[in-house]
Write an enzyme that holds these catalytic residues in place. Structure first.
Site, short mmCIF file in Angstrom:
data_model
loop_
_atom_site.label_atom_id
_atom_site.label_comp_id
_atom_site.label_asym_id
_atom_site.label_seq_id
_atom_site.Cartn_x
_atom_site.Cartn_y
_atom_site.Cartn_z
N ASN A 62 0.83 -1.20 0.00
CA ASN A 62 0.00 0.00 0.00
C ASN A 62 0.87 1.25 0.00
O ASN A 62 1.93 1.29 0.61
CB ASN A 62 -1.02 0.00 1.14
CG ASN A 62 -0.43 -0.11 2.53
OD1 ASN A 62 0.45 -0.92 2.79
ND2 ASN A 62 -0.93 0.70 3.44
N GLU A 64 0.31 5.31 0.55
CA GLU A 64 -0.60 6.37 0.98
C GLU A 64 -0.14 7.73 0.47
O GLU A 64 0.99 7.89 0.01
CB GLU A 64 -0.72 6.38 2.50
CG GLU A 64 -1.38 5.13 3.04
CD GLU A 64 -1.54 5.13 4.55
OE1 GLU A 64 -2.22 4.23 5.04
OE2 GLU A 64 -0.98 6.01 5.24
N CYS A 73 -4.06 0.78 -2.57
CA CYS A 73 -3.91 -0.42 -1.75
C CYS A 73 -2.91 -1.38 -2.40
O CYS A 73 -2.69 -1.34 -3.61
CB CYS A 73 -5.25 -1.14 -1.60
SG CYS A 73 -6.53 -0.14 -0.83
N GLU A 75 -3.13 -4.54 -3.05
CA GLU A 75 -3.70 -5.45 -4.04
C GLU A 75 -3.79 -4.79 -5.41
O GLU A 75 -3.44 -5.38 -6.43
CB GLU A 75 -5.10 -5.92 -3.61
CG GLU A 75 -5.10 -6.68 -2.30
CD GLU A 75 -5.32 -5.80 -1.06
OE1 GLU A 75 -5.91 -6.30 -0.09
OE2 GLU A 75 -4.91 -4.61 -1.07
N CYS A 112 -10.24 -4.65 0.49
CA CYS A 112 -11.33 -3.68 0.63
C CYS A 112 -12.25 -3.75 -0.59
O CYS A 112 -11.96 -4.45 -1.57
CB CYS A 112 -10.75 -2.27 0.80
SG CYS A 112 -10.07 -1.58 -0.72
N CYS A 115 -10.60 -2.80 -3.97
CA CYS A 115 -9.70 -3.86 -4.43
C CYS A 115 -10.49 -5.06 -4.94
O CYS A 115 -10.13 -5.68 -5.93
CB CYS A 115 -8.75 -4.27 -3.31
SG CYS A 115 -7.48 -3.01 -3.00
#
Length: 160
Positions: A62, A64, A73, A75, A112, A115
């Protein structure tokens, strides 16, 4: 009127040691790349490792950003990178590991919603299920045989 029932089934492994050898290696890669994540705001680190049908392993962590929606993210970083570098390869398996700086994460952390939708795009595109293994920092690992198990009423291109 009628009612439908949707059932999700998962295989649960108690430890990484119980995983099939190829998945164990994949999860170890996810744990390693998790440590390279950039998470100065959430302090929640995620790593993802993909096994492609050409035997390549593609990693993502990930990333940010102070403008929160601009981050990605793990994934999606891995899936998008895999398609950019190996556009004709199919994703066979994804291993995901998550850890927090403020507490020990001992329960499996699934992808999430964003994703899940991104993975769904590639599962539909390749017309082959993607096995998804996910865990926290330690503890049980859940396996889903397909993204459609995590997102059963998937929105896909045929709906457009």
């Amino acid at each position: 009127m009628k009612e439908i029932s949707i059932i999700s089934k998962y295989t649960v492994y108690n430890t990484v040691e119980e995983l099939p050898q190829d998945v164990k290696k994949l999860m170890e890669e996810a744990v390693k790349v998790r440590k390279s994540s950039y998470a100065p705001y959430s302090h929640f680190h995620v790593g993802a490792a993909l096994l492609l049908d050409n035997n390549e392993i593609v990693l993502g962590s990930n990333q940010e950003n102070a403008a929160y929606p601009s981050g990605l993210c793990a994934e999606r970083v891995a899936v998008f990178h895999a398609n950019a570098v190996y556009p004709d390869a199919k994703i066979l398996k994804i291993a995901i590991s998550a850890a927090a700086e403020t507490k020990k994460v001992t329960e499996p952390i699934p992808p999430c919603g964003a994703c899940r939708q991104s993975i769904a795009e590639y599962e539909v595109k390749q017309d082959t299920p993607i096995e998804i293994y996910f865990m926290g920092e330690e503890g049980e690992i859940y396996k889903s045989d397909s993204l459609k198990n995590l997102l059963p009423l998937v929105f896909e291109n045929r709906h457009l």
